[in-house]
Design an enzyme around this catalytic site. Structure first.
Site, PDB file in Angstrom:
ATOM      1  N   ARG A 177     -17.371  15.067  66.837  1.00  0.00           N
ATOM      2  CA  ARG A 177     -18.269  14.697  65.745  1.00  0.00           C
ATOM      3  C   ARG A 177     -19.533  15.549  65.830  1.00  0.00           C
ATOM      4  O   ARG A 177     -19.994  15.886  66.914  1.00  0.00           O
ATOM      5  CB  ARG A 177     -18.649  13.222  65.840  1.00  0.00           C
ATOM      6  CG  ARG A 177     -17.558  12.273  65.393  1.00  0.00           C
ATOM      7  CD  ARG A 177     -18.025  10.832  65.383  1.00  0.00           C
ATOM      8  NE  ARG A 177     -18.222  10.308  66.716  1.00  0.00           N
ATOM      9  CZ  ARG A 177     -19.385  10.175  67.318  1.00  0.00           C
ATOM     10  NH1 ARG A 177     -20.496  10.530  66.695  1.00  0.00           N
ATOM     11  NH2 ARG A 177     -19.477   9.678  68.527  1.00  0.00           N
ATOM     12  N   TYR A 231     -11.881  17.913  62.280  1.00  0.00           N
ATOM     13  CA  TYR A 231     -11.843  16.988  63.418  1.00  0.00           C
ATOM     14  C   TYR A 231     -12.000  15.531  62.934  1.00  0.00           C
ATOM     15  O   TYR A 231     -12.864  15.243  62.091  1.00  0.00           O
ATOM     16  CB  TYR A 231     -12.945  17.350  64.446  1.00  0.00           C
ATOM     17  CG  TYR A 231     -13.040  16.275  65.474  1.00  0.00           C
ATOM     18  CD1 TYR A 231     -12.096  16.199  66.503  1.00  0.00           C
ATOM     19  CD2 TYR A 231     -13.972  15.257  65.351  1.00  0.00           C
ATOM     20  CE1 TYR A 231     -12.113  15.141  67.390  1.00  0.00           C
ATOM     21  CE2 TYR A 231     -13.991  14.203  66.241  1.00  0.00           C
ATOM     22  CZ  TYR A 231     -13.067  14.148  67.259  1.00  0.00           C
ATOM     23  OH  TYR A 231     -13.067  13.099  68.118  1.00  0.00           O
ATOM     24  N   LYS A 273     -15.578   6.507  60.812  1.00  0.00           N
ATOM     25  CA  LYS A 273     -17.007   6.373  61.111  1.00  0.00           C
ATOM     26  C   LYS A 273     -17.833   6.346  59.824  1.00  0.00           C
ATOM     27  O   LYS A 273     -18.793   5.597  59.699  1.00  0.00           O
ATOM     28  CB  LYS A 273     -17.460   7.530  61.998  1.00  0.00           C
ATOM     29  CG  LYS A 273     -16.689   7.646  63.293  1.00  0.00           C
ATOM     30  CD  LYS A 273     -16.794   6.384  64.107  1.00  0.00           C
ATOM     31  CE  LYS A 273     -16.083   6.519  65.440  1.00  0.00           C
ATOM     32  NZ  LYS A 273     -16.151   5.293  66.235  1.00  0.00           N
ATOM     33  N   HIS A 309     -19.408  -1.156  65.773  1.00  0.00           N
ATOM     34  CA  HIS A 309     -18.610  -0.249  66.605  1.00  0.00           C
ATOM     35  C   HIS A 309     -18.057  -1.066  67.776  1.00  0.00           C
ATOM     36  O   HIS A 309     -18.528  -0.953  68.905  1.00  0.00           O
ATOM     37  CB  HIS A 309     -19.525   0.876  67.101  1.00  0.00           C
ATOM     38  CG  HIS A 309     -18.819   2.037  67.709  1.00  0.00           C
ATOM     39  ND1 HIS A 309     -19.437   2.918  68.565  1.00  0.00           N
ATOM     40  CD2 HIS A 309     -17.534   2.477  67.583  1.00  0.00           C
ATOM     41  CE1 HIS A 309     -18.573   3.854  68.935  1.00  0.00           C
ATOM     42  NE2 HIS A 309     -17.415   3.606  68.368  1.00  0.00           N
ATOM     43  N   SER A 327     -18.988   5.593  72.341  1.00  0.00           N
ATOM     44  CA  SER A 327     -17.751   6.368  72.313  1.00  0.00           C
ATOM     45  C   SER A 327     -17.361   6.805  73.724  1.00  0.00           C
ATOM     46  O   SER A 327     -18.223   7.184  74.516  1.00  0.00           O
ATOM     47  CB  SER A 327     -17.965   7.614  71.458  1.00  0.00           C
ATOM     48  OG  SER A 327     -18.519   7.245  70.228  1.00  0.00           O
ATOM     49  N   CYS A 352     -16.290   5.160  76.307  1.00  0.00           N
ATOM     50  CA  CYS A 352     -16.717   4.315  77.432  1.00  0.00           C
ATOM     51  C   CYS A 352     -15.668   3.251  77.742  1.00  0.00           C
ATOM     52  O   CYS A 352     -15.963   2.247  78.390  1.00  0.00           O
ATOM     53  CB  CYS A 352     -18.032   3.623  77.117  1.00  0.00           C
ATOM     54  SG  CYS A 352     -19.447   4.712  77.248  1.00  0.00           S
ATOM     55  N   ASP A 362     -11.840  -0.029  68.046  1.00  0.00           N
ATOM     56  CA  ASP A 362     -13.030   0.779  67.748  1.00  0.00           C
ATOM     57  C   ASP A 362     -14.021   0.132  66.789  1.00  0.00           C
ATOM     58  O   ASP A 362     -15.213   0.299  66.946  1.00  0.00           O
ATOM     59  CB  ASP A 362     -12.576   2.142  67.179  1.00  0.00           C
ATOM     60  CG  ASP A 362     -13.676   3.184  67.209  1.00  0.00           C
ATOM     61  OD1 ASP A 362     -14.418   3.243  68.204  1.00  0.00           O
ATOM     62  OD2 ASP A 362     -13.807   3.949  66.239  1.00  0.00           O
ATOM     63  N   ARG A 394      -7.469  13.881  71.605  1.00  0.00           N
ATOM     64  CA  ARG A 394      -7.181  12.546  71.055  1.00  0.00           C
ATOM     65  C   ARG A 394      -5.700  12.307  70.795  1.00  0.00           C
ATOM     66  O   ARG A 394      -4.933  13.252  70.589  1.00  0.00           O
ATOM     67  CB  ARG A 394      -7.904  12.405  69.706  1.00  0.00           C
ATOM     68  CG  ARG A 394      -9.415  12.574  69.767  1.00  0.00           C
ATOM     69  CD  ARG A 394     -10.084  11.332  70.229  1.00  0.00           C
ATOM     70  NE  ARG A 394     -11.525  11.449  70.335  1.00  0.00           N
ATOM     71  CZ  ARG A 394     -12.372  10.465  70.033  1.00  0.00           C
ATOM     72  NH1 ARG A 394     -11.935   9.307  69.619  1.00  0.00           N
ATOM     73  NH2 ARG A 394     -13.665  10.631  70.204  1.00  0.00           N
TER      74      ARG A 394
HETATM   75  C1  OXD Z   1     -16.001   7.817  68.514  1.00  0.00           C
HETATM   76  C2  OXD Z   1     -14.602   7.596  68.141  1.00  0.00           C
HETATM   77  O1  OXD Z   1     -16.423   8.973  68.645  1.00  0.00           O
HETATM   78  O2  OXD Z   1     -14.177   6.438  68.117  1.00  0.00           O
HETATM   79  O3  OXD Z   1     -16.706   6.812  68.695  1.00  0.00           O
HETATM   80  O4  OXD Z   1     -13.891   8.553  67.806  1.00  0.00           O
HETATM   81 MN    MN Z   2     -15.722   4.975  68.311  1.00  0.00          MN
END
Ligand code: OXD
Ligand code: MN
Length: 638
Positions: A111, A255, A264, A284, A306, A308, A331, A422
């Site tokens: 991102r 991406y 998002k 989130h 993100s 974590c 998410d 991913r």
């Molecule tokens: C993030 C994702 O970056 O979920 O939070 O992709």
């Molecule tokens: Mn996320």
């Protein structure tokens, strides 16, 4: 609003009326049909007038060769796969069933927060008072004329020679009162295919649109440039949101976080604005269901920044006997109090776009059992036998090809898989997907966890004294930076509510919105702060994490049941000595794990004060200053 004044009318007619569009590689299901001048192509006729007008204006602006309205069918999906192989975007991973590998341009891997903007008439709608006219850590503002200019500089003619895909999509189960609809227009088949996994798309959504014409307009182009198979324009990438017009515009990146606009951009940035307007929460957060040995099931939502471990927690295999975890989402949570005062949550997504590195049979066996069919892997390493590999999966096989497509050399110290590589995989095939994950009314939330990567000072778990204190915990969250965005190094960053990159409006107003949630007859979930990542002075993790986190969840559930298994500390409630079940865990240094070093916390309070002052200023609700003073006083007197 998009203005396309300079595009000749007859172009629109030509493209849209005559170009019933086709995935160029299939003949059977998508034949190009040239229609009479006044008759729209059947695909376009299926659109509601507003949707059609959006498509027509976008076509006039971007000037694609073809327009294709996605129906979400299997035939369409196979055609896309075929096309992407021809274009060199995907290659089959022959070791698995219907799995694919994409390699991006190395400049398009995460991102791009620095190029992500929210547009509104007033800057203060977006940026807290303290940072007006300056750079803010809580979002980027763009004024309407600049927004128009960014679009005008990038979009005219950007889809020439390409197909423009129209993806009607639903965030949340189609037809749920908690769901919302969007239409994404894109020139990327990779985006179409991924949106098909991550959201519900196609004809059933168009049907729902006929009941209610409201939708979020999402326009995306990968732009020109990039590498073969991965067009993009990293120098000019920009992600724009204009909440007042329900509009998202993204240019230059393929991406996921920048291009799958339901995620998002819609579910969080625009979602947070809609949620405030309509009295709910767009967060989130993962959502999990946990059943205890007595068979009682509760649901927990949890916000972590993100990368974590949200996916790991959402799919946890509990080590405690008799417990069962089921996954609703990993998410994003949309949550709303129902008429009985119960907070109900849906996962607006339909798939997992999870970080691959670190996922293994040890850390997340459920993810491993989920991802090896019907999945697009992006930027992972490839094995010689048509499989995938990433750091943390186990020992590296011989002859790996790295994420850039080069033979990998373990001695060179470069990762085989990109740290933000991913998997994009359908949620429904997760073996522990919750029976109610698509329930229209949502699942009832008993507790909310907040957390981050805090190597020092922050205890394993602390319960907020009340809702206000919980909001303060969220407002003052910090975490080590990860590879999910363009930050570097292990710096501990403020990341309030794990929403820092995703606020759609002024963070001070966001806090006021959270503070407005308690109302008569509402059953407020308890709020907790957790930290699985505390380290000893020698740099070793003090807590084993993963499935052992079920021990922490057990304590959370006991607290939700009103058990007095807690003790008061300057930070809030922690487990009373002996009340966190660590039986069989071996040597756990509970003293260090729960210690609250006074000097650390006084510094933390100073850092929070600085952040509140410098980043929020007078938009910070008074309740947050009060809570900060309570924290400081408590720590001083400890
Ligand atoms: C993030 C994702 O970056 O979920 O939070 O992709
Ligand atoms: Mn996320």
């Amino acid at each position: 609003m998009l203005h396309f004044k300079t595009i000749p009318e007859d172009y629109v007619r030509k493209t849209v009326q005559c170009a019933q569009v086709a995935l160029s590689c299939t003949r059977a299901s998508h034949q190009t049909a040239v229609r009479g001048a006044n008759k729209p192509a059947p695909q376009l006729a299926a659109l509601t007038p507003k949707a059609r007008s959006f498509v027509e204006r976008s076509a006039a602006l971007c000037q694609p060769d073809h327009v294709h309205v996605c129906d979400g069918s299997e035939g369409e999906a196979s055609a896309l796969l075929h096309l992407m192989q021809q274009q060199g975007t995907l290659k089959p991973l022959t070791k698995y069933e219907n799995c694919w590998l994409a390699r991006t341009d190395p400049a398009d891997v995460a991102r791009v927060e620095s190029r992500t903007f929210i547009c509104s008439e007033k800057e203060r709608d977006v940026i807290p008072a303290a940072r007006l006219g300056q750079k803010s850590a809580l979002g980027n503002y763009i004024a309407p004329p600049d927004y128009e200019k960014v679009v005008a500089d990038r979009f005219p003619g950007c889809m020439r020679g390409r197909t423009m895909y129209v993806i009607p999509f639903s965030m949340g189960p189609v037809g749920s009162p908690l769901s919302k609809i969007g239409i994404e227009i894109t020139d990327s088949p990779y985006v179409v295919y991924s949106m098909r996994v991550m959201t519900r798309i196609g004809s059933k959504v168009l049907e729902a649109l006929r009941q209610d014409e409201t939708f979020v307009r999402c326009l995306h182009s990968v732009g020109t440039g990039g590498v073969p198979g991965w067009p993009c324009d990293p120098q000019r990438t920009v992600i724009l949101h204009r909440p007042v017009d329900n509009e998202i515009i993204s240019y230059g990146s393929g991406y996921g976080g920048n291009s799958l606009l339901g995620k998002k951009c819609f579910a969080l940035r625009l979602g947070s604005v809609l949620a405030r307007r309509e009295g709910w929460l767009a967060e989130h957060m993962l959502i999990l269901g946990i059943t205890d040995p007595k068979g009682r099931k509760r649901y927990i939502a949890a916000a972590f920044p993100s990368a974590c471990g949200k996916t790991n927690l959402a799919m946890m295999t509990p080590s405690l006997p008799g417990y069962k975890v089921e996954c609703v989402g990993d998410d994003i949570a949309w949550m709303k109090f129902d008429s009985n005062g119960v907070l109900r949550a849906i996962n607006p997504e339909n798939g997992f776009f999870g970080v691959a590195p670190g996922t293994s049979a040890d850390t997340n066996p459920i993810a491993m059992a989920t991802v090896f069919k019907n999945t697009v892997f992006t930027n992972v390493a490839e094995t010689q036998d048509g499989g995938v590999w990433w750091e943390g999966m186990g020992s590296a096989p011989e002859n790996l090809t790295d994420w850039k497509g080069q033979p990998w050399n373990a001695n060179k110290n470069t990762p085989a898989a990109h740290p933000n590589s991913r998997f994009c995989t359908p949620a429904g095939q997760c073996p522990i997907i919750d029976g109610d994950w698509e329930s229209a009314e949502g699942v009832p939330i008993s507790a909310i966890l907040l957390g981050g990567r805090r190597p020092a000072g922050v205890p394993l778990i602390v319960e907020a004294r009340d809702w206000k204190h919980g909001v303060f915990m969220g407002a003052s969250m910090r975490s080590e930076a990860t590879a999910a965005a363009e930050h570097s190094g292990k710096v501990v960053m403020h990341d309030p509510f794990a929403m820092r990159p995703f606020f759609g409006y002024n963070f001070g107003d966001y806090l006021k919105h959270w503070l407005s949630m308690p109302q008569p007859k509402r059953q407020m979930p308890k709020i907790f702060h957790v930290n699985w990542f505390r380290k000893s002075d020698e740099g070793k993790f003090l807590w084993p994490g993963f499935g052992e986190n079920s021990r922490v969840l057990e304590w959370v559930l006991r607290r939700c049941d009103g058990e007095t298994c807690h003790q008061e500390t300057p930070l809030g409630f922690i487990p009373k000595d002996g009340e966190l079940n660590i039986k069989g865990l071996g040597d756990i240094d509970m003293k260090q794990l729960f210690s609250i070093p006074q000097d650390f916390w006084l510094k933390e309070a100073d850092a929070i004060e600085k952040y509140f002052k410098e980043e929020v200023g007078e938009d910070l609700p008074k309740e947050m200053w009060d809570e900060l003073e309570i924290l400081r006083k408590n720590v001083k007197h400890s």
